[in-house]
Enzyme design. Structure first.
Site, mmCIF file in Angstrom:
data_model
loop_
_atom_site.group_PDB
_atom_site.id
_atom_site.type_symbol
_atom_site.label_atom_id
_atom_site.label_comp_id
_atom_site.label_asym_id
_atom_site.label_seq_id
_atom_site.Cartn_x
_atom_site.Cartn_y
_atom_site.Cartn_z
ATOM 1 N N ARG A 144 -5.801 20.752 64.254
ATOM 2 C CA ARG A 144 -6.847 21.408 64.856
ATOM 3 C C ARG A 144 -7.384 22.576 63.860
ATOM 4 O O ARG A 144 -6.575 23.133 63.036
ATOM 5 C CB ARG A 144 -6.380 22.394 65.973
ATOM 6 N N TYR A 161 -9.500 14.180 65.224
ATOM 7 C CA TYR A 161 -8.459 14.333 65.248
ATOM 8 C C TYR A 161 -8.259 15.223 66.802
ATOM 9 O O TYR A 161 -8.718 15.982 67.058
ATOM 10 C CB TYR A 161 -7.848 15.572 64.458
ATOM 11 N N LYS A 201 -8.170 20.987 74.771
ATOM 12 C CA LYS A 201 -8.052 22.356 74.549
ATOM 13 C C LYS A 201 -9.420 22.970 74.673
ATOM 14 O O LYS A 201 -9.641 24.018 75.213
ATOM 15 C CB LYS A 201 -7.865 22.808 73.025
ATOM 16 N N HIS A 256 -2.478 27.907 78.665
ATOM 17 C CA HIS A 256 -1.508 27.218 77.946
ATOM 18 C C HIS A 256 -0.106 27.101 78.213
ATOM 19 O O HIS A 256 0.628 27.775 77.666
ATOM 20 C CB HIS A 256 -1.843 27.661 76.342
ATOM 21 N N SER A 307 2.231 26.349 70.027
ATOM 22 C CA SER A 307 2.305 25.061 69.233
ATOM 23 C C SER A 307 3.707 24.930 68.681
ATOM 24 O O SER A 307 3.976 25.578 67.719
ATOM 25 C CB SER A 307 1.113 24.570 68.677
ATOM 26 N N ALA A 308 4.427 23.829 68.661
ATOM 27 C CA ALA A 308 5.685 23.394 68.071
ATOM 28 C C ALA A 308 6.866 24.528 68.221
ATOM 29 O O ALA A 308 7.548 24.727 67.342
ATOM 30 C CB ALA A 308 5.378 23.163 66.635
ATOM 31 N N CYS A 309 6.788 25.082 69.222
ATOM 32 C CA CYS A 309 7.978 25.907 69.624
ATOM 33 C C CYS A 309 8.971 25.156 70.921
ATOM 34 O O CYS A 309 9.715 26.082 71.468
ATOM 35 C CB CYS A 309 7.492 27.239 70.164
ATOM 36 N N GLY A 310 8.758 24.000 70.935
ATOM 37 C CA GLY A 310 9.824 23.414 71.762
ATOM 38 C C GLY A 310 9.302 23.366 73.248
ATOM 39 O O GLY A 310 10.174 22.919 74.246
ATOM 40 N N ASP A 351 1.599 21.226 78.872
ATOM 41 C CA ASP A 351 0.727 21.776 77.964
ATOM 42 C C ASP A 351 -0.073 22.744 78.482
ATOM 43 O O ASP A 351 -0.219 23.605 78.087
ATOM 44 C CB ASP A 351 0.125 20.745 77.209
ATOM 45 N N ASN A 370 2.668 16.977 61.758
ATOM 46 C CA ASN A 370 1.481 17.247 62.729
ATOM 47 C C ASN A 370 1.327 15.778 63.599
ATOM 48 O O ASN A 370 0.641 15.717 64.352
ATOM 49 C CB ASN A 370 0.546 18.035 62.533
ATOM 50 N N ARG A 411 1.577 12.580 65.917
ATOM 51 C CA ARG A 411 1.275 12.657 67.436
ATOM 52 C C ARG A 411 1.499 11.485 68.120
ATOM 53 O O ARG A 411 1.522 10.513 67.481
ATOM 54 C CB ARG A 411 -0.219 13.238 68.048
ATOM 55 N N ARG A 416 8.884 31.592 68.386
ATOM 56 C CA ARG A 416 9.765 31.441 67.287
ATOM 57 C C ARG A 416 9.907 32.571 66.633
ATOM 58 O O ARG A 416 9.171 32.931 65.730
ATOM 59 C CB ARG A 416 9.107 30.039 66.475
ATOM 60 N N GLY A 439 18.631 20.857 75.759
ATOM 61 C CA GLY A 439 19.344 20.638 77.099
ATOM 62 C C GLY A 439 20.062 22.010 77.510
ATOM 63 O O GLY A 439 20.123 22.049 78.770
ATOM 64 N N ASP A 440 20.597 22.657 76.636
ATOM 65 C CA ASP A 440 21.144 23.972 77.134
ATOM 66 C C ASP A 440 20.432 24.979 77.423
ATOM 67 O O ASP A 440 20.956 26.090 78.025
ATOM 68 C CB ASP A 440 22.254 24.375 75.750
#
Length: 586
Positions: free
Chosen positions: A67, A195, A204, A224, A246-249, A273, A362, A364, A395, A489-490
């Site tokens: 993005r 993209y 978005k 979001h 984004s990208a924090c799990g 999302d 990044n 996808r 994060r 999973g924890d």
């Protein structure tokens, strides 16, 4: 007599001058034609039909891999209505500037008209959109990500009830790339990028930037947020929304394989999302996932981190900027195992370790949501699912504890508004810098964020049974620089405590920033973690938080007098609580 949709398509065609115009019906036969068109370009490949049936790899231009927030504009007549966190352009100036780039941009190409519904077809919370595009890749992705074709045309009919979006690849020159939103017209223009979020305009652009304005005006919420259901041993499912940058799990949490599944605690995926939410007749906020697919980050995704999505990806999936093995199978860092011989990287070169990562960081996948084994039986419920908790998270290597609960709704809005995270590759820019990302909406709020905070505060007064608000941080590190919490999973152990708090159970200890789990309140059996690590995970250091308050005050000052008074009050209360705690500590 032409319908409003037909008139808008004609107007777009006059501007972009395509060789022909094709209305998409969403059928499988049409999909195969679109995929064949995609394959005619050298940037797409069919993958191994035996192991990955109906799966494709697309490589975007090396200058077009994320993005582009600095080229994304909110176009309002009054600059203050876009606010200090958005790029602003005058609507007339934008029409002139971007219009010049779109003028004739589709010569020699086909204009595809893609009508689509965001949300379950029969849901009163759903909305319709129409994207016109000259990219077969976009059409193929939109078919996965939304309910596309005849079903949407039937819903739109002769009405004006749709959000129009005009997209052209243009010449893919980053200097001639713009993503422009016109909130007052509910209109999107995008040129120069193929993209993901720049080109799949339902995602978005519509579902957050335009929808957030619609939600403010109409009294609902466009966020979001992932949506998950936590099933308890008695079979009751409690639904939660969670907002992470984004990208924090986020996807991993939404599709988690629970470490406590044998005890009856199972996680169901509603969305990974975006959440659209309206107040239901029962007084709860009801949420739908407006999307029909998952557009997730591939690197770091494997059987240990996200087994459900790995199982989903083996058919009907479009991969973007991943590597490809000699057997024509997708590969990326984190998929498991060493890089195989003969690996072709995301730039279509024979890979070796001197060439950096084989898959773009990044890279996808676009996969139908219903293919995930974790998909909730309620994921397409027209009425949505009732939300009992909101979870914010980022994060952070230190400062934020593993989990804490806000004191009340207003304090929870303050917690969300001051949320911060360390940056990743999902947005272009430096990696590892701490940036404020309120409610994970910084790049996606379609209007002044101060007004967005006010909308949250107002909604809290209108929802008879508002969700409780929590903050999590799976990424806290010890003195050795290693993560203290196992994650994945924890993380269900944290969700279980959140559920207990929602139900009026669950031990908690008051701190200056909110309630953290009391000693022994977390279910840690079967987990190899020391009491010292748990203590560190839940520790609240007043000095660290005093610095946080300095930073968040600086962030709030951007909004001037437009910042809601309630948030100034919450900041003052937080400073007072921390001051008292620091005094006691000394």
């Amino acid at each position: 007599m032409a319908t409003p949709l037909e008139m808008w398509v004609e107007e777009s065609a006059r501007l972009t001058k395509p060789d022909r115009v094709v209305y998409c019906d969403g059928s499988e036969a049409e999909n195969q034609r679109i995929l064949a068109e995609m394959l005619r370009d050298s940037d797409s490949n069919a993958l191994n039909e035996k192991t990955y049936p109906n799966c494709y790899l697309h490589r975007s231009s090396p200058n077009d891999v994320a993005r582009t927030e600095h080229l994304t504009f909110i176009c309002t007549p009054n600059k203050d209505d876009a606010g200090p966190t958005n790029n602003w352009m005058d609507p007339d100036a934008a029409k002139f500037k971007v219009g010049a780039l779109l003028d004739g941009a589709m010569r020699g190409r086909t204009m595809y008209v893609v009508p689509y519904i965001m949300g379950p077809v029969d849901s009163p919370i759903s909305k319709a959109g129409v994207e016109v595009t000259d990219s077969p890749y976009v059409v193929a992705n939109m078919r996965i990500m939304a309910r596309m074709g005849k079903v949407a045309l039937d819903r739109i009919g002769n009405s004006r009830e749709f959000v129009p979006g005009l997209h052209s690849l243009g010449d893919l020159d980053p200097m001639r790339r713009y993503i422009a939103h016109f909130p007052e017209e509910r209109l999107i223009w995008s040129v120069g990028s193929g993209y993901g979020g720049n080109a799949l305009l339902g995602k978005k652009c519509f579902a957050l930037r335009i929808a957030s304005v619609m939600a403010r005006d109409q009294g609902w919420m466009a966020e979001h947020m992932l949506i998950l259901g936590l099933e308890a041993p008695n079979g009751k499912v409690t639904y939660m929304g969670a907002a992470f940058p984004s990208a924090c799990g986020k996807t991993n949490l939404a599709m988690m394989v629970s470490a406590l599944e044998s005890q009856g605690h199972r996680v169901w995926t509603v969305g990974d999302d975006i959440a659209w939410m309206k107040i239901g007749d029962d007084g709860y906020l009801h949420a739908i996932n407006p999307e029909a697919g998952f557009f997730g980050v591939a690197p770091g995704t494997g059987m240990t981190t996200n087994r459900n999505v790995m199982e989903a990806l083996h058919k009907n999936t479009i991969f973007t900027n991943v590597a490809m093995t000699a057997e024509r199978e997708p590969w990326w860092e984190g998929i498991g195992g060493a890089p195989p011989a003969g690996l072709i990287n995301w730039k279509n070169e024979l890979w070796d370790s001197s060439k950096g990562s084989a898959a773009h960081p990044n890279a996808r996948y676009t996969v139908p949501a219903h293919q995930s084994p974790s998909i909730s039986p309620k994921w397409e419920a027209p009425e949505g699912v009732p939300i009992s908790a909101f979870i914010f998270g980022g994060r952070r290597a230190r400062v934020a504890p593993l989990v804490y609960e806000a004191f009340d709704w207003q304090h929870g809005v303050f917690v969300g508004a001051t949320m911060a995270s360390e940056t990743t590759a999902a947005a272009t820019g430096n990696v590892g810098i701490v940036r404020r990302d309120p409610m994970a909406m910084l790049p996606f709020c379609g209007y002044n964020m101060a007004d967005y905070f006010q909308h949250w505060l107002d909604m809290g007064k209108r929802i008879p049974h508002p969700p409780k608000i929590f903050h999590v941080n799976w990424f806290r590190k010890g003195a050795d620089g290693k993560f203290l919490w196992p994650g994945f999973g924890d993380n269900v152990r944290i969700l279980k405590w959140i559920l207990e708090r929602v139900e009026g159970r669950g031990g908690a200890q008051e701190t200056p920033i909110g309630y953290v789990p009391a000693r022994n309140a977390l279910t840690l059996d079967g987990l190899n973690i020391t009491p010292e690590a748990v203590e560190e995970l839940l520790r609240v250091d007043p000095e660290d938080w005093e610095q946080e308050l300095v930073d968040s005050k600086e962030f709030f000052q951007k909004f001037g007098d437009r910042l809601p008074r309630e948030l100034r009050d919450e900041h003052a209360k937080a400073a007072s609580r921390l001051g008292r705690a620091a005094g006691v500590a000394r």
